[in-house]
Scaffold this motif. Structure first.
Motif, PDB file in Angstrom:
ATOM      1  N   GLY A  47      59.502 104.405  87.985  1.00 31.02           N
ATOM      2  CA  GLY A  47      58.465 103.917  87.088  1.00 31.02           C
ATOM      3  C   GLY A  47      58.764 102.573  86.462  1.00 31.02           C
ATOM      4  N   PHE A  48      59.773 101.875  86.962  1.00 36.48           N
ATOM      5  CA  PHE A  48      60.148 100.575  86.405  1.00 36.48           C
ATOM      6  C   PHE A  48      58.974  99.608  86.471  1.00 36.48           C
ATOM      7  CE2 PHE A  48      61.816  96.277  86.781  1.00 36.48           C
ATOM      8  CZ  PHE A  48      62.705  96.230  85.715  1.00 36.48           C
ATOM      9  N   ARG A  49      58.776  98.847  85.388  1.00 36.71           N
ATOM     10  CA  ARG A  49      57.663  97.895  85.309  1.00 36.71           C
ATOM     11  C   ARG A  49      58.192  96.462  85.214  1.00 36.71           C
ATOM     12  NH1 ARG A  49      54.488  99.130  80.300  1.00 36.71           N
ATOM     13  NH2 ARG A  49      56.588  99.554  79.481  1.00 36.71           N
ATOM     14  N   TYR A  50      57.406  95.540  85.767  1.00 31.43           N
ATOM     15  CA  TYR A  50      57.862  94.156  85.874  1.00 31.43           C
ATOM     16  C   TYR A  50      56.685  93.200  85.724  1.00 31.43           C
ATOM     17  CZ  TYR A  50      59.548  89.934  88.408  1.00 31.43           C
ATOM     18  OH  TYR A  50      59.878  88.668  88.802  1.00 31.43           O
ATOM     19  N   ALA A  51      56.914  92.130  84.945  1.00 29.13           N
ATOM     20  CA  ALA A  51      55.958  91.028  84.844  1.00 29.13           C
ATOM     21  C   ALA A  51      56.738  89.728  84.961  1.00 29.13           C
ATOM     22  CB  ALA A  51      55.205  91.071  83.517  1.00 29.13           C
ATOM     23  N   ASN A  52      56.133  88.748  85.626  1.00 23.26           N
ATOM     24  CA  ASN A  52      56.743  87.423  85.735  1.00 23.26           C
ATOM     25  C   ASN A  52      55.682  86.402  85.341  1.00 23.26           C
ATOM     26  OD1 ASN A  52      57.831  84.925  86.580  1.00 23.26           O
ATOM     27  ND2 ASN A  52      59.102  85.946  88.115  1.00 23.26           N
ATOM     28  N   LYS A 248      52.737  84.122  87.779  1.00 20.94           N
ATOM     29  CA  LYS A 248      53.102  84.745  89.042  1.00 20.94           C
ATOM     30  C   LYS A 248      52.736  86.228  89.077  1.00 20.94           C
ATOM     31  CE  LYS A 248      57.097  85.462  92.056  1.00 20.94           C
ATOM     32  NZ  LYS A 248      58.523  85.166  92.280  1.00 20.94           N
ATOM     33  N   ARG A 249      53.067  86.937  88.022  1.00 20.56           N
ATOM     34  CA  ARG A 249      52.791  88.379  87.931  1.00 20.56           C
ATOM     35  C   ARG A 249      52.431  88.652  86.474  1.00 20.56           C
ATOM     36  NH1 ARG A 249      54.879  92.992  91.249  1.00 20.56           N
ATOM     37  NH2 ARG A 249      54.747  94.859  89.964  1.00 20.56           N
ATOM     38  N   PRO A 250      51.177  88.450  86.096  1.00 21.74           N
ATOM     39  CA  PRO A 250      50.802  88.358  84.687  1.00 21.74           C
ATOM     40  C   PRO A 250      50.780  89.659  83.898  1.00 21.74           C
ATOM     41  CG  PRO A 250      48.860  88.162  86.077  1.00 21.74           C
ATOM     42  CD  PRO A 250      50.042  88.154  86.999  1.00 21.74           C
ATOM     43  N   GLU A 251      50.802  90.793  84.562  1.00 20.69           N
ATOM     44  CA  GLU A 251      50.736  92.065  83.852  1.00 20.69           C
ATOM     45  C   GLU A 251      52.013  92.864  84.061  1.00 20.69           C
ATOM     46  OE1 GLU A 251      46.772  94.106  83.891  1.00 20.69           O
ATOM     47  OE2 GLU A 251      46.437  92.741  85.576  1.00 20.69           O
ATOM     48  N   LEU A 252      52.384  93.636  83.033  1.00 23.49           N
ATOM     49  CA  LEU A 252      53.567  94.488  83.112  1.00 23.49           C
ATOM     50  C   LEU A 252      53.171  95.788  83.807  1.00 23.49           C
ATOM     51  CD1 LEU A 252      56.547  94.750  82.348  1.00 23.49           C
ATOM     52  CD2 LEU A 252      55.823  95.767  80.186  1.00 23.49           C
ATOM     53  N   LEU A 253      53.379  95.807  85.118  1.00 25.36           N
ATOM     54  CA  LEU A 253      52.947  96.922  85.946  1.00 25.36           C
ATOM     55  C   LEU A 253      54.117  97.480  86.747  1.00 25.36           C
ATOM     56  CD1 LEU A 253      49.645  95.363  87.341  1.00 25.36           C
ATOM     57  CD2 LEU A 253      49.859  97.076  85.521  1.00 25.36           C
ATOM     58  N   PRO A 254      53.976  98.702  87.278  1.00 24.97           N
ATOM     59  CA  PRO A 254      55.045  99.256  88.120  1.00 24.97           C
ATOM     60  C   PRO A 254      55.397  98.314  89.261  1.00 24.97           C
ATOM     61  CG  PRO A 254      53.472 100.961  87.558  1.00 24.97           C
ATOM     62  CD  PRO A 254      52.887  99.672  87.059  1.00 24.97           C
ATOM     63  N   TYR A 255      56.679  98.163  89.478  1.00 26.54           N
ATOM     64  CA  TYR A 255      57.160  97.265  90.527  1.00 26.54           C
ATOM     65  C   TYR A 255      56.821  97.824  91.907  1.00 26.54           C
ATOM     66  CZ  TYR A 255      60.355  94.699  93.533  1.00 26.54           C
ATOM     67  OH  TYR A 255      60.890  93.933  94.539  1.00 26.54           O
ATOM     68  N   GLU A 256      56.392  96.934  92.781  1.00 23.72           N
ATOM     69  CA  GLU A 256      56.138  97.315  94.172  1.00 23.72           C
ATOM     70  C   GLU A 256      56.872  96.324  95.052  1.00 23.72           C
ATOM     71  OE1 GLU A 256      51.611  99.000  93.370  1.00 23.72           O
ATOM     72  OE2 GLU A 256      51.976  97.463  94.884  1.00 23.72           O
ATOM     73  N   GLU A 257      57.741  96.806  95.892  1.00 23.74           N
ATOM     74  CA  GLU A 257      58.626  95.961  96.691  1.00 23.74           C
ATOM     75  C   GLU A 257      57.874  94.918  97.512  1.00 23.74           C
ATOM     76  OE1 GLU A 257      61.916  94.281  98.090  1.00 23.74           O
ATOM     77  OE2 GLU A 257      61.939  95.951  96.691  1.00 23.74           O
ATOM     78  N   LEU A 258      56.710  95.284  98.065  1.00 20.84           N
ATOM     79  CA  LEU A 258      56.016  94.378  98.967  1.00 20.84           C
ATOM     80  C   LEU A 258      54.862  93.644  98.300  1.00 20.84           C
ATOM     81  CD1 LEU A 258      55.946  96.611 102.175  1.00 20.84           C
ATOM     82  CD2 LEU A 258      57.562  94.818 101.569  1.00 20.84           C
ATOM     83  N   ALA A 259      54.729  93.794  96.999  1.00 22.59           N
ATOM     84  CA  ALA A 259      53.604  93.159  96.313  1.00 22.59           C
ATOM     85  C   ALA A 259      54.014  91.779  95.817  1.00 22.59           C
ATOM     86  CB  ALA A 259      53.137  94.013  95.134  1.00 22.59           C
ATOM     87  N   HIS A 260      53.682  90.748  96.582  1.00 28.29           N
ATOM     88  CA  HIS A 260      53.984  89.375  96.198  1.00 28.29           C
ATOM     89  C   HIS A 260      52.668  88.617  96.077  1.00 28.29           C
ATOM     90  CE1 HIS A 260      58.280  89.755  96.716  1.00 28.29           C
ATOM     91  NE2 HIS A 260      58.062  90.381  97.856  1.00 28.29           N
ATOM     92  N   PRO A 261      52.509  87.828  95.021  1.00 27.53           N
ATOM     93  CA  PRO A 261      51.268  87.073  94.860  1.00 27.53           C
ATOM     94  C   PRO A 261      51.134  86.003  95.900  1.00 27.53           C
ATOM     95  CG  PRO A 261      52.929  86.320  93.311  1.00 27.53           C
ATOM     96  CD  PRO A 261      53.509  87.526  94.004  1.00 27.53           C
ATOM     97  N   ALA A 262      49.889  85.710  96.261  1.00 31.16           N
ATOM     98  CA  ALA A 262      49.647  84.606  97.216  1.00 31.16           C
ATOM     99  C   ALA A 262      49.968  83.293  96.548  1.00 31.16           C
ATOM    100  CB  ALA A 262      48.195  84.642  97.671  1.00 31.16           C
ATOM    101  N   ALA A 263      50.626  82.411  97.267  1.00 27.57           N
ATOM    102  CA  ALA A 263      50.964  81.097  96.713  1.00 27.57           C
ATOM    103  C   ALA A 263      51.176  80.155  97.864  1.00 27.57           C
ATOM    104  CB  ALA A 263      52.235  81.172  95.845  1.00 27.57           C
ATOM    105  N   ASP A 264      50.804  78.892  97.654  1.00 32.11           N
ATOM    106  CA  ASP A 264      51.041  77.937  98.726  1.00 32.11           C
ATOM    107  C   ASP A 264      52.514  77.557  98.741  1.00 32.11           C
ATOM    108  OD1 ASP A 264      51.666  75.499  97.164  1.00 32.11           O
ATOM    109  OD2 ASP A 264      49.608  75.744  96.447  1.00 32.11           O
ATOM    110  N   ALA A 265      52.921  76.926  99.800  1.00 29.57           N
ATOM    111  CA  ALA A 265      54.328  76.580  99.972  1.00 29.57           C
ATOM    112  C   ALA A 265      54.599  75.130  99.631  1.00 29.57           C
ATOM    113  CB  ALA A 265      54.748  76.876 101.413  1.00 29.57           C
ATOM    114  N   GLY A 266      53.757  74.526  98.832  1.00 27.00           N
ATOM    115  CA  GLY A 266      53.918  73.117  98.488  1.00 27.00           C
ATOM    116  C   GLY A 266      55.118  72.884  97.602  1.00 27.00           C
ATOM    117  N   PRO A 267      55.589  71.650  97.546  1.00 28.34           N
ATOM    118  CA  PRO A 267      56.755  71.332  96.732  1.00 28.34           C
ATOM    119  C   PRO A 267      56.429  71.404  95.255  1.00 28.34           C
ATOM    120  CG  PRO A 267      55.769  69.325  97.591  1.00 28.34           C
ATOM    121  CD  PRO A 267      55.043  70.469  98.232  1.00 28.34           C
TER     122      PRO A 267
END
Length: 268
Positions: A47-52, A248-267
């Motif tokens: 049940g660990f929760r994470y926000a970034n 990047k991850r605006p809400e304190l929600l249960p961590y999901e290993e494969l849940a990564h926000p979409a983001a461009d790869a720009g510098p």
């Protein structure tokens, strides 16, 4: 017997360093040390929760205005705060203002969590670090003072020679590689009193042959064209790589290993 602490939630506050650049994933998003740390915490705590809340390019004033109150309201067990370094890299920097804003952030966050983590950020070897070293060390001395006054943990990455190795930095020379971020995650993990997975994160990488003169000059030219000149352009026009970007991850929600926000790869 020493009791190993258990943490059920983590909120990360900061700029591109905490967002995870340049630890690039196949889908074009960034992972980074905070995601790695959260994944390890989640593996041992159901049940660990994470926000970034981190966004690339943010100055300490923007971090205070846009992230600190949000993070404090989440009442997480652990909050990490890394900010102010972008300010020190600006041609004009009011260090008194930077220190004041960082103090404001710590005073708001420390009472809101069980453990506040601050950092002395790593610095890559090279002329850029030498130019801005006095400002950086002034910032880090203030970090140490704030930690003493508010019972925060300080992770000393600046004092780890291993993280100054250019091989642990991306081609933009501003952000760590995946291996660099992994080492930072381990450093924070251990600072929180958790059992070490890699006790040697401070150990320098094995020596390797230095690239030849032509290779080094080619790399310098590519760096200037792809990263340095655009960075200078943004400074001159008052723009930031984080303008208009959400957390990047605006809400304190249960961590999901494969849940990564979409983001461009720009510098950054």
């Amino acid at each position: 017997m020493q009791t190993i602490p258990t943490y059920s939630s983590l909120v990360a506050v900061g700029d591109s360093f905490t967002e995870g650049m340049s630890d690039l994933l196949p889908d074009g998003s960034y992972r980074g040390w905070a995601d790695v740390l959260a994944g390890r915490m989640a593996a041992r705590t159901p049940g660990f929760r994470y926000a970034n809340l981190a966004v690339r390019g943010k100055l300490i004033g923007q971090i205070v205005d846009e992230q600190v109150e949000v993070a404090a309201a989440m009442k997480a067990d652990v909050v990490t705060l890394v900010g102010g370094l972008n300010d020190t890299l600006r041609p004009k920097c009011d260090m008194g203002r930077v220190r004041g804003l960082l103090t404001e952030a710590v005073e708001r966050l420390a009472p809101s969590c069980e453990r506040l983590v601050l950092m002395r950020s790593p610095g890559r070897q090279g002329p850029v670090l030498e130019r801005f070293r006095p400002r950086m060390e002034e910032l880090f001395a203030h970090v140490d003072d704030l930690a003493d006054r508010h019972g925060a943990v300080v992770v000393d990455l600046y004092g780890a020679p291993s993280l100054a190795d250019p091989r642990l930095w991306d081609v933009d020379r501003l952000h760590l590689t995946a291996e660099g971020h992994r080492r930072v995650a381990e450093a924070v993990w251990q600072a929180l009193g958790l059992e070490a997975e890699d006790a040697e994160w401070r150990t320098p990488m094995a020596a390797s042959a230095r690239p030849g003169w032509v290779s080094r000059r080619t790399a310098d030219a590519r760096f200037a064209r792809q990263h340095l000149l655009p960075w200078i352009g943004r400074r001159l026009t008052g723009r930031s790589s984080g303008d208009g970007r959400p957390a990047k991850r605006p809400e304190l929600l249960p961590y999901e290993e494969l849940a990564h926000p979409a983001a461009d790869a720009g510098p950054a």
